[in-house]
Design an enzyme around this catalytic site. Structure first.
Site, PDB file in Angstrom:
ATOM      1  N   ASP A 230       1.728  -1.830   7.446  1.00  0.00           N
ATOM      2  CA  ASP A 230       2.793  -0.977   7.959  1.00  0.00           C
ATOM      3  C   ASP A 230       3.750  -0.554   6.845  1.00  0.00           C
ATOM      4  O   ASP A 230       4.196  -1.385   6.048  1.00  0.00           O
ATOM      5  CB  ASP A 230       3.545  -1.756   9.037  1.00  0.00           C
ATOM      6  CG  ASP A 230       4.604  -0.930   9.711  1.00  0.00           C
ATOM      7  OD1 ASP A 230       4.244   0.073  10.322  1.00  0.00           O
ATOM      8  OD2 ASP A 230       5.786  -1.309   9.622  1.00  0.00           O
ATOM      9  N   GLU A 284      -0.186   2.381   5.437  1.00  0.00           N
ATOM     10  CA  GLU A 284       0.596   3.512   5.921  1.00  0.00           C
ATOM     11  C   GLU A 284       1.503   3.923   4.767  1.00  0.00           C
ATOM     12  O   GLU A 284       2.539   3.317   4.526  1.00  0.00           O
ATOM     13  CB  GLU A 284       1.407   3.098   7.143  1.00  0.00           C
ATOM     14  CG  GLU A 284       2.160   4.259   7.750  1.00  0.00           C
ATOM     15  CD  GLU A 284       3.079   3.813   8.869  1.00  0.00           C
ATOM     16  OE1 GLU A 284       3.310   4.623   9.771  1.00  0.00           O
ATOM     17  OE2 GLU A 284       3.578   2.671   8.819  1.00  0.00           O
TER      18      GLU A 284
END
Length: 584
Positions: A230, A284
């Site tokens: 993330d 990400e």
């Protein structure tokens, strides 16, 4: 995670990753190193919305376990499980209170082990979210850090004194307001790029990094097959903490991402942890240009394997507004991310938990064309170059939810930015209209399993987020019973792709990049070439082909089961028709 941003196309097209359009159709790229994770199709599960097993209206791990055979029958290779960790749910699990526990609403650690073993028994791998840019403010590290300047955990987070009665600088949070929050007995401020309940971790602290490596080993030793990382490009912070100018405030991601020690941190993580396991990593990695993204995924650099590029997925997006876009614009973005060199491998996806439903943005979700265009998008997803990522519900053509009021939303991002959007000149009505095109909650409504109460998602009377009212028609049960359904079309395409080196590793060449309605491209393998022709419009189109495609065999289309060869250089395509041809 939550907030995806565009990588600038102009920079992408200047990175040197351009296609050689002069080469013959039967040639291929330089030899690409084969890896198992390059050949996989990943299916993302948002556990809160997948299947509720106990009637409380919240999806859970036992619910996922009950649907393992469904996942196996679809034919995917990897499940990506969005955060399942213990969390107070300020941001649906992306605020972690304990990295070694399972969220109580989702089940137990034993349930997680059962899920992992059940997937592995069927040959399906499992990757989990690694949320290490920030934690929850309820994490014991932060509670200790906040208690005093002398606490050994103080430096696990980023604390600064204010400027008089103001925060340390003018940095904004992605979720609205300042990126600084005052806390603790000494009155200092901690940094939070996202919600105030998500304080950013201080990667400058070596002991903090060791703690993170240890928790990674905890899950890898359990047998998970890798991580989706993330907002990984944000972990290294700029150390000057200067105020942003007006341009910086418009796009703070360019200040926050790709900090001075990012490569050092990723290399160290790889050396200390990742290199010791046979796993996949996908980051990400927004907030930078293509060149920066390619550096962290270059196999020679030993950092991470893959990264999500958001240009194509977010075509037409300008922060909280979805503008019109053209097919040639979209195709050029797809081409740019496909044309990486042999030391990088792309990802391809059209939807996830942070974006609207695929058919509602890229297809036509009207009753007339929803099924046809959903199948077309399945063909686009599964014939592109790169590791493919699918999102739950797209295999049955789930659509955007028809929101009529702001109280129907759950998303912290929408609530946190409401005042800023209205202050910028939008009306509540126009903001709601924009959200009905691009809000994250469209993808988070409960999975539609059947035409029974609450779409078969729960046995209870309520759900944590509203069920789309179109569930009596759009559901898994209907799809499984109809051999011509979207689900079965996905199955057929997944079977064609599985183990097909020509389609997986073949070169990509757009053969009609400026055509306003047709997306047509080839995948050029060592001994076979595939031709994909997609009419991405609601009009009938005559499309001309080069004579070299004469004799190619039609192996699947989305309108019927006819198998024919190309006899002429002109195809007549029905609205939203998709065809996949194979060379002899």
């Amino acid at each position: 995670m939550k907030f995806k941003l565009l990588i600038i196309l102009a920079i992408i097209l200047n990175t040197g990753c351009k296609q050689d359009t002069t080469k013959d159709i039967e040639t291929t790229k330089n030899e690409i190193k084969k890896e198992w994770w390059k050949e996989q199709v990943v299916y993302q599960i948002y556990p809160r919305s997948f299947k509720d097993s106990n009637g409380d209206g919240i999806g859970d791990i036992p619910g996922i376990i009950s649907k393992i055979d469904y996942l196996d029958s679809l034919g995917i290779d990897v499940v990506w499980l969005s955060p399942h960790f213990d969390s107070p749910n300020a941001d649906n699990g992306y605020d972690i209170r304990d990295y070694r526990k399972v969220m109580e609403e989702f089940g137990t650690l034993e349930d997680f082990d059962t899920l992992l073993n059940g997937l592995h028994d069927r040959g399906i791998k499992l990757i989990i979210d690694l949320v290490i840019n920030h934690s929850s403010d309820e994490h014991k590290w932060f509670q200790e850090s906040m208690s005093s300047k002398d606490n050994p955990y103080r430096d696990y987070y980023i604390w600064k004194p204010g400027k008089g009665t103001n925060p340390p600088n003018n940095w904004p949070s992605f979720f609205g307001g300042s990126a600084w929050e005052q806390a603790g007995p000494d009155g200092e401020y901690y940094l939070h790029y996202f919600a105030k309940k998500q304080p950013d971790l201080n990667w400058e602290n070596q002991q903090l990094r060791e703690e993170i490596y240890d928790l990674m080993r905890f899950w890898l030793d359990k047998g998970v097959d890798g991580f989706r990382m993330d907002v990984i490009a944000l972990i290294s912070k700029p150390q000057n903490f200067d105020d942003m100018d007006n341009e910086g405030l418009k796009h703070p991601e360019y200040t926050y991402a790709y900090g001075p020690r990012l490569h050092e941190f990723l290399k160290d993580m790889n050396k200390e942890v990742l290199s010791k396991y046979d796993v996949m990593t996908v980051g990400e990695a927004y907030g930078g240009n293509a060149e920066k993204t390619l550096e962290i995924t270059d196999e020679r650099n030993n950092e991470i394997d893959l990264a999500f590029w958001f240009d194509a997925v977010r075509v037409g997006r300008d922060n909280f507004k979805q503008n019109e876009w053209t097919l040639p614009e979209f195709k050029k973005l797809v081409k740019a991310q496909s044309d990486v060199n042999s030391h990088n491998w792309p990802t391809f996806f059209l939807g996830n938990h942070d974006n609207p439903r695929v058919v509602s943005k890229f297809g036509d979700d009207s009753p007339e064309f929803r099924v046809t265009s959903s199948k077309l998008l399945a063909m686009l997803l599964l014939t592109q170059r790169g590791t493919t990522f699918l999102y739950q519900g797209d295999e049955i053509g789930m659509t955007n939810y028809p929101f009529t009021s702001f109280d129907q939303f759950d998303d912290v991002e929408i609530k946190g930015n409401y005042n800023k959007i209205i202050a910028s000149g939008s009306t509540p009505e126009s903001y709601l209209a924009d959200l009905n095109k691009m809000a994250r909650d469209h993808a988070r409504t409960p999975m539609q399993w059947s035409n029974t109460n609450k779409a078969g998602f729960t046995s209870g009377d309520k759900t944590w987020l509203g069920v789309n009212p179109n569930y009596p028609e759009i559901n898994v049960k209907n799809n499984l019973q109809d051999k011509h359904s979207i689900f079965h079309f996905y199955r057929r395409l997944l079977n064609i792709r599985k183990g097909n080196d020509n389609l997986i590793y073949g070169d990509y060449k757009d053969i009609a990049i400026d055509h306003p309605q047709v997306f047509a491209y080839t995948r050029i393998g060592k001994n076979k070439t595939y031709l994909v022709v997609l009419n991405m419009s609601k009009s009938m189109v005559d499309f001309s082909l080069d004579n070299k495609f004469k004799g190619y065999n039609l192996i699947i289309n989305n309108l019927n089961d006819d198998t024919t060869t190309i006899e002429h250089n002109k195809l007549t395509l029905q609205p939203w028709e998709a065809r996949l041809y194979e060379s002899n």
